[in-house]
Design an enzyme around this catalytic site. Sequence first.
Site, PDB file in Angstrom:
ATOM      1  N   ASP A 243       0.710  -1.327  -0.164  1.00 43.72           N
ATOM      2  CA  ASP A 243      -0.166  -0.171  -0.111  1.00 43.72           C
ATOM      3  C   ASP A 243       0.858   1.148   0.093  1.00 43.72           C
ATOM      4  OD1 ASP A 243      -2.214  -1.521   0.154  1.00 43.72           O
ATOM      5  OD2 ASP A 243      -2.424  -1.646   2.136  1.00 43.72           O
TER       6      ASP A 243
ATOM      7  N   ASP B 294      -7.380  -1.519  -4.366  1.00 42.22           N
ATOM      8  CA  ASP B 294      -8.536  -1.233  -3.205  1.00 42.22           C
ATOM      9  C   ASP B 294      -9.561  -0.146  -3.976  1.00 42.22           C
ATOM     10  OD1 ASP B 294      -7.158  -2.734  -1.190  1.00 42.22           O
ATOM     11  OD2 ASP B 294      -5.768  -1.178  -0.741  1.00 42.22           O
TER      12      ASP B 294
END
Length: 252
Positions: free
Chosen positions: A209, A223
Amino acid sequence: MQRTRRTPLSQDQSSHPSGDANDPTEPADASSAGSPSSPDAEAAQPAPETDQAVATAADAGETDQPQLATDAGETDQVVATEATPAKPRSWRLTIVFAVVGLLILGLDQLTKMLALHHLTPGEPVNVIGELLKFNLIRNPGAAFSLGSDFTPVISTIQIAVALGVIYLSRRLGSAGWAVAFGLLFGGAVGNITDRIFREPSPFHGHVVDFLQTPHWAIFNVADMAVTSAAILLVIQTLRGIKLDGTKDVSGK
């Protein structure tokens, strides 16, 4: 003595005195017997115009009946056509689904590779002031770093979601559903790829991330795709559009 000569009376004159009120008068011809002045003649002889009108009405009824049946058949056909909307060819929507899914998967893996190559964990980089930052982390759990101790379970769930999307994609009849399924598939497979192939071990890998916004957890392109898919699926459901492209009118 002078005799007076008498003229003998005829038989008709002798039996029926002249001037008798009950003397019957025979009609001169058949047309006189059926004259309108006689009530009995009117009852015995039907009016030609009335019969002709009845026959015309009967013919009109016989003529209108097939016409009405034809109109009813055409109306039923139109209703049947409107009740069964035409659906797009499924293979085109399958291509849309596949293209969107592969684009999301490729973009997700490319951006993660660039983040690993150019970013250092713990050293965020401002992109648009405080609105957007690049901040590299490795997430062992699900969203918001939850469930870090259940990485194999999360991986199994994501694999099941990807397989379910592939199975349902055969029934696609709506472009909106095709795009939503593509986003969902690309996002799920993007994170599954991290969990299977990244450190520390298969099915225990940490997801990369690197996108950060104020008051929100750090996330990645996968996401974003999954979240966009969820929003699009809700919109399609609220519009009453089913997976096969038909529209649900039961609530109207």
